[in-house]
Design a protein around this motif. Structure first.
Motif, PDB file in Angstrom:
ATOM      1  N   TYR A 167       0.807  -1.209   0.000  1.00  0.00           N
ATOM      2  CA  TYR A 167       0.000   0.000   0.000  1.00  0.00           C
ATOM      3  C   TYR A 167       0.849   1.272   0.000  1.00  0.00           C
ATOM      4  CZ  TYR A 167      -3.989  -3.044   0.416  1.00  0.00           C
ATOM      5  OH  TYR A 167      -4.926  -4.014   0.158  1.00  0.00           O
ATOM      6  N   SER A 168       2.124   1.133  -0.374  1.00  0.00           N
ATOM      7  CA  SER A 168       2.971   2.314  -0.504  1.00  0.00           C
ATOM      8  C   SER A 168       2.493   3.194  -1.648  1.00  0.00           C
ATOM      9  CB  SER A 168       4.419   1.890  -0.771  1.00  0.00           C
ATOM     10  OG  SER A 168       5.215   3.001  -1.149  1.00  0.00           O
ATOM     11  N   VAL A 169       2.652   4.500  -1.471  1.00  0.00           N
ATOM     12  CA  VAL A 169       2.449   5.426  -2.583  1.00  0.00           C
ATOM     13  C   VAL A 169       3.674   5.394  -3.482  1.00  0.00           C
ATOM     14  CG1 VAL A 169       0.943   6.913  -1.224  1.00  0.00           C
ATOM     15  CG2 VAL A 169       3.410   7.380  -1.281  1.00  0.00           C
ATOM     16  N   GLY A 170       3.556   6.000  -4.643  1.00  0.00           N
ATOM     17  CA  GLY A 170       4.671   6.088  -5.564  1.00  0.00           C
ATOM     18  C   GLY A 170       5.433   7.389  -5.404  1.00  0.00           C
ATOM     19  N   THR A 171       6.485   7.513  -6.172  1.00  0.00           N
ATOM     20  CA  THR A 171       7.237   8.768  -6.244  1.00  0.00           C
ATOM     21  C   THR A 171       6.568   9.678  -7.272  1.00  0.00           C
ATOM     22  OG1 THR A 171       8.649   7.853  -7.974  1.00  0.00           O
ATOM     23  CG2 THR A 171       9.391   7.600  -5.681  1.00  0.00           C
ATOM     24  N   PRO A 172       6.975  10.950  -7.339  1.00  0.00           N
ATOM     25  CA  PRO A 172       6.553  11.760  -8.484  1.00  0.00           C
ATOM     26  C   PRO A 172       6.940  11.074  -9.791  1.00  0.00           C
ATOM     27  CG  PRO A 172       7.594  13.128  -6.810  1.00  0.00           C
ATOM     28  CD  PRO A 172       7.803  11.708  -6.387  1.00  0.00           C
ATOM     29  N   GLU A 173       6.288  11.453 -10.880  1.00  0.00           N
ATOM     30  CA  GLU A 173       6.506  10.792 -12.158  1.00  0.00           C
ATOM     31  C   GLU A 173       7.974  10.757 -12.544  1.00  0.00           C
ATOM     32  OE1 GLU A 173       5.062   8.497 -15.154  1.00  0.00           O
ATOM     33  OE2 GLU A 173       3.874   9.408 -13.542  1.00  0.00           O
ATOM     34  N   GLN A 174       8.679  11.813 -12.230  1.00  0.00           N
ATOM     35  CA  GLN A 174      10.095  11.900 -12.589  1.00  0.00           C
ATOM     36  C   GLN A 174      11.008  11.225 -11.558  1.00  0.00           C
ATOM     37  OE1 GLN A 174       8.164  14.314 -11.564  1.00  0.00           O
ATOM     38  NE2 GLN A 174       9.206  15.720 -10.157  1.00  0.00           N
ATOM     39  N   PRO A 212       6.698   7.343  -0.190  1.00  0.00           N
ATOM     40  CA  PRO A 212       7.068   6.029  -0.714  1.00  0.00           C
ATOM     41  C   PRO A 212       7.825   5.225   0.331  1.00  0.00           C
ATOM     42  CG  PRO A 212       7.560   7.750  -2.318  1.00  0.00           C
ATOM     43  CD  PRO A 212       7.193   8.447  -1.049  1.00  0.00           C
ATOM     44  N   ALA A 213       7.510   3.927   0.412  1.00  0.00           N
ATOM     45  CA  ALA A 213       8.137   3.060   1.414  1.00  0.00           C
ATOM     46  C   ALA A 213       8.595   1.771   0.736  1.00  0.00           C
ATOM     47  CB  ALA A 213       7.154   2.753   2.544  1.00  0.00           C
ATOM     48  N   LEU A 214       9.864   1.460   0.889  1.00  0.00           N
ATOM     49  CA  LEU A 214      10.473   0.338   0.199  1.00  0.00           C
ATOM     50  C   LEU A 214      11.253  -0.531   1.165  1.00  0.00           C
ATOM     51  CD1 LEU A 214      12.022   2.388  -2.754  1.00  0.00           C
ATOM     52  CD2 LEU A 214       9.904   1.083  -2.833  1.00  0.00           C
TER      53      LEU A 214
END
Length: 469
Positions: A122-129, A222-224
């Motif tokens: 359920y982590s969010v993503g980074t900005p597109e770049q 973001p969480a990895l």
């Protein structure tokens, strides 16, 4: 799998099935004799392996609310009916849903090279770049929580907590806090992202996923998880005293909440059908592997246990209910919603137990019983000890989902597997069928069929256990 009726049983065993109502002990000699034969038949001919093989091959990964989850629910219903359950049904639950996208990480400076990572659930993503930021290291989540915000703001918080390998899996608790609470702490301090050393005991170059605490986090980051070798690599770079800068490119998608299901099958009691012994496992899995160990093996063990009991010439005294819980991986959702929906019926549940610790050999029998009921466990141990099982403590939760029942006073049994290598595979792409040993599964079923039959057949009940309320 074809049913194998017990037509070849000896006359002595059939005689042992006679109902005995006048006995001074909760488990009569007749009960113990039936359980002993069941145990020995399980060691010889139980076939739990074909069930977990079917689940992993025909369904595969099954995250809560996904298409794989829907296939698993249909598979479980069909399989229970084929195995001879008297009643098979589902109960809908509501679950948050999420799709994993890609997750890439690389060290930009001072020593450029790629890192092996996976998104935490359920982590969010980074900005597109993508994003690029300096690493700041913490020994565990408590250090991150205690750190001043200006030390973390705009940086990638790296929790570098190693998990200890143990037979019982007790190293998991101290290590998993970084995964469960780390993103919340990082977000509150305005970090750019969170990375954690994988919660696992392997040294392979793949990462372990798993769920985080996400409720109420206003600005999630973001969480990895990093593979253990890559966590070692970052650690070594940081020791050189130069800023370590990492680029992250992560894409995930949070979806609308949707339905999943608890799948329930029953062997209906012949005398007290309203009284229930619950045995369970969880049907969902993470998406990186095929969920053979977590928790396909548990699904197979409890389903095969019920199948063997269903083949007896007569049903046990009480109902044996198998619950395959939905959405365990994302916070015990299925068991919590089940208990809430059935809270008026909890007094009729005499006990609970769950198989959710892989496919290792069972070596310990724990309980959560009133002290006045210890003689029941002692009698069960007469048949468990020859399987190489020792008596443990009286502090069992019965398993993760079962703990929700125990919190309401329901007694529990715990049949604990050897988890020495469980966290090598847990929540990774390496959670696959080849890690399951068919012969060890037979030993598991032998133990489960003893405990499940005797709990369903015994005179009296198990009482209630103290709660924290």
């Amino acid at each position: 799998m074809k049913l194998r009726p017990l037509l070849a049983m000896t006359g002595g065993f059939l005689a042992a099935l006679a109902v005995t109502t006048a006995t001074a002990k909760p488990l009569s000699q007749e009960d113990l004799s039936v359980a002993e034969v069941l145990r020995d038949r399980a060691l010889e001919s139980s076939d739990a392996y074909s069930i977990v093989e079917s689940l992993t091959v025909e369904v595969g990964p099954r995250p809560a609310g996904s298409e794989g989850d829907r296939r698993a629910v249909a598979w479980a219903q069909e399989k229970m009916k084929a195995l001879g359950f008297d009643r098979v049904y589902t109960e809908q639950i509501e679950v948050p849903r999420w799709n994993r996208g890609h997750a890439h990480a690389r060290v930009v400076s001072p020593f450029p090279q790629p890192l092996v990572v996976t998104s935490l659930g359920y982590s969010v993503g980074t900005p597109e770049q993508g994003l690029t930021a300096e690493i700041v290291e913490f020994g565990d989540v408590s250090e991150l929580i205690a750190a001043p915000a200006d030390k973390v703001r705009g940086k990638i918080a790296f929790i570098n907590k190693r998990m200890e390998r143990t037979r019982t899996g007790e190293g998991y608790g101290p290590a998993v806090g970084g995964r469960s609470r780390g993103m919340r702490a990082a977000a509150e301090k305005e970090a750019a992202a969170l990375m954690i050393r994988s919660v696992g005991t392997d040294s392979d170059r793949f990462a372990h996923t798993g769920m985080m605490s996400i409720d109420g986090v206003e600005n999630p980051v973001p969480a990895l998880a990093l593979s253990a070798p890559d966590a070692n690599l970052l650690e070594a770079m940081l020791k050189r005293g130069q800023p370590v800068v990492v680029n992250l490119d992560v894409h995930n998608q949070r979806l609308e909440d949707g339905p999943s299901f608890n799948v329930i099958g029953e062997i209906t009691g012949r005398e007290k059908p309203e009284e229930v012994m619950i045995i369970g496992a969880h049907l969902d899995s993470w998406d990186e592997g095929t969920g053979a160990l977590d928790d396909g093996a548990g699904v197979a063990i409890v389903m095969e246990t019920a199948r063997m009991i269903a083949e007896l010439p007569q049903r046990p005294r009480r109902t044996l209910r198998v619950i395959l819980y939905g959405a365990e991986e994302i916070g015990l959702v299925g068991s919590k919603q089940y208990v809430e929906a059935h809270q008026d019926e909890l007094d009729n549940i005499i006990g609970v137990s769950e198989s959710d610790f892989g496919a290792g050999k069972i070596w310990r029998f724990d309980t959560r019983l009133p002290e006045t009921k210890f003689d029941i466990a002692d009698q069960m141990m007469q048949l468990l000890a020859p399987l190489g099982i020792e008596r443990g403590n009286n502090q069992s939760s019965g398993g993760p989902d079962s703990s929700v029942f125990v919190a309401r006073g329901v007694p529990a049994f715990g049949l604990y597997q050897d988890g020495s290598d469980y966290f090598d595979y847990h929540h990774t792409p390496n959670d696959t069928l080849d890690k399951v040993d068919p012969e060890i599964l037979k030993q598991n079923v032998a133990a489960w069929v003893v405990m499940s039959f005797l709990a369903s057949e015994m005179e009296g009940d198990l009482g209630r256990v103290p709660t924290d309320n």
